[in-house]
Design an enzyme around this catalytic site. Sequence first.
Site: not given
Length: 326
Positions: A120, A167, A199, A223, A227
């Site tokens: 971001y 990751k 993951d 983020d 969610d």
Amino acid sequence: MAGEEIVVIPGDGVGNEVVPAARSVLEAVGEFEFVEAEAGDAVKERTGEALPPETYDRVAAADATLFGAAGETAADVILPLREAVDSFVNVRPARAYPGVDALRPETDVVFLRENTEGVYAGHESRLSGDLSTLTRVVTTSASERLAEFACEFVADRGADGFHLAHKANVMRETDGRFRDAVVGVADERGVETEEVLMDAFATRVCLDPAAFDVVVCPNLAGDVLSDLAAGLVGGLGLLPSANVGPERGLFEPVHGTAPDIAGEGVANPAAAILSAAMLLEHLGYDGEGADVRAAVEAVLSDGPRTPDLGGDAGTDEVAEAVRSRL
Ligand code: ATP
Ligand code: MG
């Protein structure tokens, strides 16, 4: 209460319903000085600016801000406002409540999401008609600042440690730096860390959410994964969040403007009221914050409930029920 200044920004859509409801709960527990400010689509239509400079300045100077939602202009509003409070961590609890339908009722996970860098803060470029790239920003200093917050957070929660989702097996340089910095701080402080590839985490949290308590994540992963966890606890109307800076904080429900129900007076105020509880704790009023949370829990369990939870009560009726439980 020492009359702290709280900026209140309802914004657009159901923000205009749930934020006044949450403010009424804050008024019921303390003596604060409220300052109403504008941001979002409506003020842009009127004045040409989604985030008037006076709103930014007020947020940058206030002890805390309660924000609702902004529509089309969300990115123009929330990103600068997070910066105004120098927010380096986004705290997102995903918790199922008794009496509310949830895919995974045993879920009680708090995400501590890095709030300033990652993709971001990266720079996107179009290099040719066929090729675009994105650079990703990771600093040791921001990662360590997040880790220090995480160590204090788990101590307050009475936990021994936290999970760290990343990751680093693929993004060895950026996530590797993030991992090394976070683990380094935690080791120094004697806080346990368990690493989990992001993951694999996505699968594991669906299958066995009870295995997780506090999860520290880079920006984009936090983020997405928070969610995902929201889906496990049932309903956007329940999820609060806090953007925390070194001194100030900005507190907002995770949901948006909910245009499909805006103006009907039936939005669930729980997420906004729970955000207000986080605001109280940020100001040091832990007892009041816990009281508000307990009152919301009691109302979620016994009613009245808004239509998203199968009830037929309006926003104000639910807020009134929360106040009367205090
Ligand atoms: P935005 O672009 O502002 O995010 P959206 O269309 O994505 O708007 P959300 O606010 O994210 O809408 O809401 C998604 C769904 O969840 C909608 O169906 C909405 O009605 C529902 N929802 C969101 N917040 C609430 C709430 N407080 N109470 C009840 N339902 C809600
Ligand atoms: Mg949305």
